[in-house]
Scaffold this motif. Structure first.
Motif, PDB file in Angstrom:
ATOM      1  N   PRO A 161       0.804  -1.203  -0.017  1.00 19.54           N
ATOM      2  CA  PRO A 161       0.175  -0.018   0.067  1.00 19.54           C
ATOM      3  C   PRO A 161       0.920   1.217   0.070  1.00 19.54           C
ATOM      4  N   GLU A 162       2.163   1.116   0.602  1.00 15.12           N
ATOM      5  CA  GLU A 162       3.087   2.381   0.464  1.00 15.12           C
ATOM      6  C   GLU A 162       3.446   2.813  -0.881  1.00 15.12           C
ATOM      7  N   THR A 164       1.372   3.240  -3.533  1.00 15.84           N
ATOM      8  CA  THR A 164       0.038   3.938  -3.886  1.00 15.84           C
ATOM      9  C   THR A 164       0.388   5.444  -4.145  1.00 15.84           C
ATOM     10  N   CYS A 168      -4.691   7.495  -6.805  1.00 12.14           N
ATOM     11  CA  CYS A 168      -4.727   5.849  -6.841  1.00 12.14           C
ATOM     12  C   CYS A 168      -5.373   5.515  -5.412  1.00 12.14           C
ATOM     13  N   HIS A 169      -5.979   4.355  -5.402  1.00 11.52           N
ATOM     14  CA  HIS A 169      -6.537   3.633  -4.389  1.00 11.52           C
ATOM     15  C   HIS A 169      -5.988   2.194  -4.272  1.00 11.52           C
ATOM     16  N   ALA A 170      -6.159   1.673  -2.781  1.00 12.87           N
ATOM     17  CA  ALA A 170      -5.842   0.365  -2.744  1.00 12.87           C
ATOM     18  C   ALA A 170      -6.341  -0.420  -2.082  1.00 12.87           C
ATOM     19  N   GLU A 171      -6.601  -1.494  -1.866  1.00 13.02           N
ATOM     20  CA  GLU A 171      -7.493  -2.509  -1.289  1.00 13.02           C
ATOM     21  C   GLU A 171      -6.754  -3.807  -1.209  1.00 13.02           C
ATOM     22  N   SER A 286      -1.456  -5.361  -1.884  1.00 10.67           N
ATOM     23  CA  SER A 286      -2.649  -4.602  -2.034  1.00 10.67           C
ATOM     24  C   SER A 286      -2.909  -4.671  -3.623  1.00 10.67           C
ATOM     25  N   ILE A 288      -3.986  -2.066  -6.423  1.00 13.90           N
ATOM     26  CA  ILE A 288      -3.635  -0.595  -6.751  1.00 13.90           C
ATOM     27  C   ILE A 288      -4.400  -0.364  -7.837  1.00 13.90           C
ATOM     28  N   TRP A 289      -5.158   0.900  -7.867  1.00 15.32           N
ATOM     29  CA  TRP A 289      -5.684   1.191  -9.234  1.00 15.32           C
ATOM     30  C   TRP A 289      -5.835   2.789  -9.332  1.00 15.32           C
ATOM     31  N   HIS A 290      -6.152   3.595 -10.466  1.00 17.08           N
ATOM     32  CA  HIS A 290      -6.153   5.114 -10.556  1.00 17.08           C
ATOM     33  C   HIS A 290      -7.637   5.350 -10.513  1.00 17.08           C
ATOM     34  N   ASP A 294     -11.975   4.070 -11.720  1.00 18.04           N
ATOM     35  CA  ASP A 294     -12.630   3.708 -10.292  1.00 18.04           C
ATOM     36  C   ASP A 294     -14.244   3.060 -10.498  1.00 18.04           C
TER      37      ASP A 294
END
Length: 312
Positions: A161-162, A164, A168-171, A286, A288-290, A294
């Motif tokens: 997640p670091e 990101t 951007c989003h992280a799950e 994670s 990660i996407w932009h 979304d």
């Protein structure tokens, strides 16, 4: 109203030429672009020649790695990629996303250990749910070089997640710790846990996954070593986990790798795992996407597949 870009009359240009250039940049060759576009190689070459005349630039030149972009083409690249991606999203959105008939290419970026431990699971589910689509896997270097998530060249990335970036989003998908890979007949390392003395006196393999530099995990690892009074002498630096595993199997060097992928390496090579001489921290991996993708139905469906395939 007439639109002009750098003095060029956009309405006078066949926009299909930019689709051809996009395919060439993605594949790195006229042959690959022709295959993707279902045209002949000469048709691709002719399209490039026409676009070169219009823009007054060679656009791509030959090298040992295939066709590489000129500086002018590199300037255009993110705009072309974004335009193609946005048009595809708009068309799919208007028709309603149908997984069973979708022919879109979905691109995921990750380190090579994801290719060993995660991609097979994702590929199996992808083939069932998106039978007409293409799953494309690219490296971290590709992600960084192309600014892939921002430009649309990459749909999602797998990483901590670091990593990101802005917008951007992280799950979270799963957590993993690290073990050491050593060759089965290592002359000095016998037990199941490496002692601190052996850790300090054994040469290690370092991983430089992106742009030839240590990553986020290496920075965290360095802090832990300092806390425990340990040192790590690096005898080899490589850009891939598989290269590290191969080297460890044929030398007295040791390689730290995620536990999730260690078993696969041990099944393929004469290796065994050894525990660290300190509690190995668990790192979160994670999806990660932009923000730009979304709300897109196709992108959301693809992300749900990744989560279903990989989340623990």
């Amino acid at each position: 109203m007439m639109v002009r870009i750098t003095g060029v009359n956009l309405s006078a240009i066949d926009l299909n030429l930019f689709l051809v250039l996009h395919a060439v940049l993605e594949s790195g060759s006229a042959t690959g672009a022709a295959r993707e576009l279902h045209v002949t190689q000469s048709a691709v070459s002719n399209a490039l020649a026409r676009l070169r005349d219009v823009l007054g630039d060679p656009l791509v030149v030959r090298s040992r790695r295939g066709l590489v972009p000129t500086p002018r083409c590199e300037e255009l690249r993110p705009f072309i990629a974004s335009a193609v991606s946005q048009l595809q999203l708009a068309l799919e959105g208007g028709q309603g996303f149908k997984p069973e008939t979708c022919t879109r290419t979905f691109t995921v970026a990750g380190a090579d250990h994801h290719g060993v431990s995660d991609v097979p699971k994702l590929a199996a589910l992808f083939a069932k749910r998106l039978p007409a689509a293409l799953l494309r896997v690219v490296s971290i270097d590709y992600l960084v070089e192309r600014d892939g998530l921002t430009t649309g060249a990459v749909d999602v990335a797998l990483g901590p997640p670091e990593a990101t970036g802005p917008g951007c989003h992280a799950e979270p998908l799963y957590t993993d710790d690290a073990v050491l890979l050593v060759r089965r007949d290592h002359p000095r390392i016998r037990g199941k846990t490496l002692t601190k003395a052996l850790y300090n006196t054994t040469k290690h393999i370092d991983l430089h996954l992106a742009e030839g530099r240590p990553g986020i995990g290496a920075q965290q690892h360095a802090r832990i070593l300092k806390e425990h009074g340990l040192t790590r002498e690096v005898g080899l630096a490589v850009p891939h986990f598989f290269a590290a595993a191969m080297a460890a199997a044929r030398s007295d060097l040791v390689a730290g790798v995620p536990r999730r992928v260690a078993k696969a390496f041990c099944d393929m090579l004469p290796l065994r795992t050894v525990e660290m001489p300190f509690p190995s921290p668990r790192m979160t991996k994670s999806l990660i996407w932009h923000t730009r993708t979304d709300a897109d139905p196709g992108a959301r469906y693809f992300r749900s597949l990744v989560v279903e395939a990989l989340r623990e």
